[in-house]
Design a protein around this motif. Structure first.
Motif, mmCIF file in Angstrom:
data_model
loop_
_atom_site.group_PDB
_atom_site.id
_atom_site.type_symbol
_atom_site.label_atom_id
_atom_site.label_comp_id
_atom_site.label_asym_id
_atom_site.label_seq_id
_atom_site.Cartn_x
_atom_site.Cartn_y
_atom_site.Cartn_z
ATOM 1 N N GLN A 181 -1.352 -38.798 -6.000
ATOM 2 C CA GLN A 181 -0.152 -37.932 -6.326
ATOM 3 C C GLN A 181 0.473 -38.624 -7.881
ATOM 4 O O GLN A 181 0.513 -39.544 -8.125
ATOM 5 C CB GLN A 181 1.297 -38.232 -5.560
ATOM 6 N N TYR A 182 0.315 -37.376 -8.884
ATOM 7 C CA TYR A 182 0.691 -37.505 -10.234
ATOM 8 C C TYR A 182 2.010 -36.836 -10.402
ATOM 9 O O TYR A 182 2.011 -35.540 -9.976
ATOM 10 C CB TYR A 182 -0.339 -36.977 -11.196
ATOM 11 N N LYS A 183 3.245 -37.654 -10.884
ATOM 12 C CA LYS A 183 4.483 -36.878 -10.908
ATOM 13 C C LYS A 183 4.839 -36.748 -12.272
ATOM 14 O O LYS A 183 4.359 -37.482 -13.121
ATOM 15 C CB LYS A 183 5.274 -38.059 -10.247
ATOM 16 N N PRO A 184 5.329 -35.529 -12.685
ATOM 17 C CA PRO A 184 5.852 -35.172 -13.969
ATOM 18 C C PRO A 184 6.489 -36.313 -14.611
ATOM 19 O O PRO A 184 7.125 -37.062 -14.192
ATOM 20 C CB PRO A 184 6.655 -33.981 -13.912
ATOM 21 N N ASP A 185 6.000 -36.725 -15.899
ATOM 22 C CA ASP A 185 6.700 -37.935 -16.528
ATOM 23 C C ASP A 185 7.593 -37.447 -17.769
ATOM 24 O O ASP A 185 7.043 -37.126 -18.907
ATOM 25 C CB ASP A 185 5.413 -38.886 -17.236
ATOM 26 N N PRO A 186 8.888 -37.360 -17.480
ATOM 27 C CA PRO A 186 9.924 -36.738 -18.542
ATOM 28 C C PRO A 186 9.810 -37.586 -19.864
ATOM 29 O O PRO A 186 10.210 -37.152 -20.702
ATOM 30 C CB PRO A 186 11.291 -36.845 -17.743
ATOM 31 N N LYS A 236 7.053 -39.856 -21.106
ATOM 32 C CA LYS A 236 5.930 -39.726 -21.859
ATOM 33 C C LYS A 236 5.168 -38.225 -21.919
ATOM 34 O O LYS A 236 4.427 -38.122 -22.717
ATOM 35 C CB LYS A 236 4.731 -40.596 -21.187
ATOM 36 N N GLY A 237 5.830 -37.561 -21.150
ATOM 37 C CA GLY A 237 5.097 -36.282 -21.008
ATOM 38 C C GLY A 237 3.806 -36.357 -20.153
ATOM 39 O O GLY A 237 3.367 -37.653 -19.641
ATOM 40 N N GLY A 238 3.320 -35.329 -19.909
ATOM 41 C CA GLY A 238 2.030 -35.249 -18.800
ATOM 42 C C GLY A 238 2.702 -35.734 -17.586
ATOM 43 O O GLY A 238 3.548 -35.444 -17.018
ATOM 44 N N PHE A 239 1.709 -36.466 -16.665
ATOM 45 C CA PHE A 239 1.878 -36.769 -15.278
ATOM 46 C C PHE A 239 1.382 -38.229 -15.350
ATOM 47 O O PHE A 239 0.456 -38.928 -15.748
ATOM 48 C CB PHE A 239 1.158 -35.975 -14.387
ATOM 49 N N SER A 240 2.366 -39.073 -14.510
ATOM 50 C CA SER A 240 2.116 -40.400 -14.220
ATOM 51 C C SER A 240 1.899 -40.496 -12.761
ATOM 52 O O SER A 240 2.302 -40.110 -11.707
ATOM 53 C CB SER A 240 3.202 -41.197 -14.738
ATOM 54 N N ALA A 241 0.970 -41.699 -12.444
ATOM 55 C CA ALA A 241 0.547 -41.902 -11.092
ATOM 56 C C ALA A 241 2.010 -42.254 -10.160
ATOM 57 O O ALA A 241 2.829 -43.176 -10.725
ATOM 58 C CB ALA A 241 -0.398 -43.036 -11.082
ATOM 59 N N TRP A 242 1.778 -41.880 -9.133
ATOM 60 C CA TRP A 242 3.167 -42.199 -8.256
ATOM 61 C C TRP A 242 2.819 -42.513 -6.691
ATOM 62 O O TRP A 242 3.531 -43.662 -6.403
ATOM 63 C CB TRP A 242 3.861 -40.787 -8.243
ATOM 64 N N ALA A 243 1.738 -42.156 -6.140
ATOM 65 C CA ALA A 243 1.507 -42.550 -4.848
ATOM 66 C C ALA A 243 0.044 -42.274 -4.410
ATOM 67 O O ALA A 243 -0.371 -41.253 -4.986
ATOM 68 C CB ALA A 243 2.313 -41.872 -3.815
ATOM 69 N N LEU A 294 -3.955 -44.124 -14.750
ATOM 70 C CA LEU A 294 -2.363 -43.971 -14.290
ATOM 71 C C LEU A 294 -1.470 -43.256 -14.748
ATOM 72 O O LEU A 294 -0.525 -42.742 -14.534
ATOM 73 C CB LEU A 294 -1.906 -45.705 -14.738
ATOM 74 N N HIS A 295 -2.265 -42.450 -16.046
ATOM 75 C CA HIS A 295 -1.398 -41.381 -16.630
ATOM 76 C C HIS A 295 -2.325 -40.446 -17.194
ATOM 77 O O HIS A 295 -3.265 -40.723 -17.565
ATOM 78 C CB HIS A 295 -0.633 -42.277 -17.932
ATOM 79 N N ILE A 296 -1.869 -39.043 -17.044
ATOM 80 C CA ILE A 296 -2.930 -38.028 -17.624
ATOM 81 C C ILE A 296 -2.002 -37.155 -18.432
ATOM 82 O O ILE A 296 -0.872 -36.918 -18.310
ATOM 83 C CB ILE A 296 -3.552 -37.383 -16.360
ATOM 84 N N GLU A 297 -2.524 -36.430 -19.209
ATOM 85 C CA GLU A 297 -1.808 -35.514 -20.066
ATOM 86 C C GLU A 297 -1.744 -34.198 -19.353
ATOM 87 O O GLU A 297 -0.813 -33.280 -19.364
ATOM 88 C CB GLU A 297 -2.620 -35.321 -21.511
ATOM 89 N N GLY A 298 -2.964 -33.610 -18.779
ATOM 90 C CA GLY A 298 -3.244 -32.382 -18.188
ATOM 91 C C GLY A 298 -3.166 -32.327 -16.595
ATOM 92 O O GLY A 298 -2.654 -33.427 -16.144
ATOM 93 N N LYS A 299 -3.501 -31.229 -16.106
ATOM 94 C CA LYS A 299 -3.502 -31.309 -14.519
ATOM 95 C C LYS A 299 -4.552 -32.177 -14.177
ATOM 96 O O LYS A 299 -5.623 -32.493 -14.795
ATOM 97 C CB LYS A 299 -3.585 -29.923 -13.955
ATOM 98 N N PRO A 300 -4.319 -32.998 -13.083
ATOM 99 C CA PRO A 300 -5.519 -33.769 -12.474
ATOM 100 C C PRO A 300 -6.869 -33.126 -12.407
ATOM 101 O O PRO A 300 -8.006 -33.766 -12.813
ATOM 102 C CB PRO A 300 -5.249 -34.339 -11.090
ATOM 103 N N ASP A 301 -6.978 -31.784 -12.215
ATOM 104 C CA ASP A 301 -8.295 -31.313 -12.123
ATOM 105 C C ASP A 301 -8.763 -31.015 -13.366
ATOM 106 O O ASP A 301 -10.165 -30.524 -13.382
ATOM 107 C CB ASP A 301 -8.434 -30.055 -11.215
ATOM 108 N N GLN A 302 -8.251 -31.235 -14.165
ATOM 109 C CA GLN A 302 -8.743 -31.207 -15.617
ATOM 110 C C GLN A 302 -9.196 -32.425 -16.205
ATOM 111 O O GLN A 302 -10.056 -32.606 -17.396
ATOM 112 C CB GLN A 302 -7.551 -30.648 -16.728
ATOM 113 N N VAL A 303 -9.273 -33.625 -15.690
ATOM 114 C CA VAL A 303 -9.513 -34.874 -16.064
ATOM 115 C C VAL A 303 -10.730 -35.499 -15.142
ATOM 116 O O VAL A 303 -11.050 -36.496 -15.594
ATOM 117 C CB VAL A 303 -8.450 -35.952 -16.145
ATOM 118 N N GLN A 304 -10.959 -34.593 -13.810
ATOM 119 C CA GLN A 304 -11.923 -35.357 -13.186
ATOM 120 C C GLN A 304 -13.413 -35.014 -13.813
ATOM 121 O O GLN A 304 -13.580 -34.142 -14.574
ATOM 122 C CB GLN A 304 -11.984 -34.556 -11.790
#
Length: 336
Positions: free
Chosen positions: A281-286, A288-295, A326-336
């Motif tokens: 699970q990647y949660k929105p990161d207010p 840094k922007g993008g999404f950060s690892a959460w669980a 641990l951090h992604i800029e776009g949706k997870p399916d865009q970095v696989q």
């Protein structure tokens, strides 16, 4: 080092490495910790290396490695620490009394990627047994057994060793092995801690895959009505390292819309974990922007619904274990 010695060294490396995944699975079942399991296997390999000249081939290399790994695990377990799930330690907490109280890392049963503990096999029945034996509920039940009973049960019931082979490995008698196995089976039969025990096909059948698809849509959309429809009425939610655990759809969705509200807008990446379906699970990161690892989420499915919903929050440890950023800029399916 001569060329001949180098060749022998390289050959031994290859022979030992062939057993790493299955040994890691064995040590994980024994210890309940993915990191301790990898440490135990590394120690096993080092001991095997140092004493290989004394290995006289009276048993197979595999049996010899299991003997070493068992001794390593038994040494590690002498401290008496037994890994657990939140429901093994406390009663379920009503949402109105929910408080996030962490416990030390060594308290908790840890998740593990399938790829690190499940060797490839062409035997579907063998693969199914291996997956079932690393599921959270089963490994948690193993932790309640005395260490030697634990080893006997894993070797006999999971790895299908003969009683005589286990007796030789443990330097004991067949009668002692059979007695230990009987006691271990009785303890597991009495265990009432199989909360959220999974009933998952291998591979997932069509209905289970559709259930997961609906779960992703409900979670990413943070649609509590849709999520409620997917959960058993007595579904369980856990969040190690916190000892809080919730049961029932109203408390789970109530938590998600109050203390868990920052998870709205999350994205999920499928992972294979503990022989079960799961998600990173990647949660929105207010900030840094993008999404950060959460669980790392581990889902238990039973009778067409989600019975267990387990979120492991120590992402600095878990995401690298799954080879995830641990951090992604776009949706997870865009970095696989």
């Amino acid at each position: 080092m001569s060329d001949g010695t180098a060749t022998v060294t390289a050959e031994l490396d290859v022979r030992l490495e062939k057993h790493r995944v299955e040994l890691t699975g064995y040590c994980y079942r024994m210890l309940g910790s993915s990191f301790e399991a990898e440490d135990a296997v590394q120690d096993t390999m080092i001991r095997a290396w140092r004493s290989y000249e004394k290995f006289e081939g009276r048993s197979s290399l595999r049996s010899w490695l299991y003997r070493i790994a068992t001794n390593v695990c038994l040494d590690m377990l002498t401290a008496g620490n037994k890994r657990a799930r939140p429901m093994d330690l406390t009663d379920s907490t009503p949402l109105a009394q929910a408080a996030l109280a962490p416990r030390p890392d060594n308290t908790w049963l840890e998740p593990v990627p399938d790829a690190r503990v499940l060797p490839t096999t062409d035997d579907p029945a063998e693969a199914a047994v291996a997956k079932e034996s690393v599921r959270l509920a089963f490994v948690a039940a193993l932790q309640k057994l005395p260490s030697k009973q634990r080893a006997v049960l894993i070797l006999r019931e999971v790895l299908a060793w003969k009683a005589s082979e286990v007796a030789e490995l443990l330097d004991t008698s067949v009668a002692s092995v059979n007695s230990a196995l009987q006691r271990a089976r009785a303890t597991l039969a009495e265990d009432d801690g199989q909360v959220g025990a999974a009933n998952v096909s291998d591979p997932l059948d069509e209905e289970q895959q559709k259930l997961l698809d609906r779960y992703v849509a409900a979670f990413e959309g943070y649609d509590m009505a849709a999520l409620t429809a997917l959960l058993h009425e007595d579904a369980v939610m856990t969040m190690p390292p916190f000892d809080l655990w919730l049961t029932g759809t109203s408390d789970i969705t109530g938590f998600m819309t109050t203390l868990g509200a920052p998870c709205a807008g999350s994205h999920l990446v499928p992972v294979a974990v503990n022989g079960l379906p799961g998600f990173a699970q990647y949660k929105p990161d207010p900030e840094k922007g993008g999404f950060s690892a959460w669980a790392v989420q581990v889902l238990e499915i039973s009778d067409g619904r989600i019975a267990g919903f387990h979120c492991f929050l120590d992402t600095a440890r878990w995401f690298p274990l799954f080879d995830l950023p641990l951090h992604i800029e776009g949706k997870p399916d865009q970095v696989q």
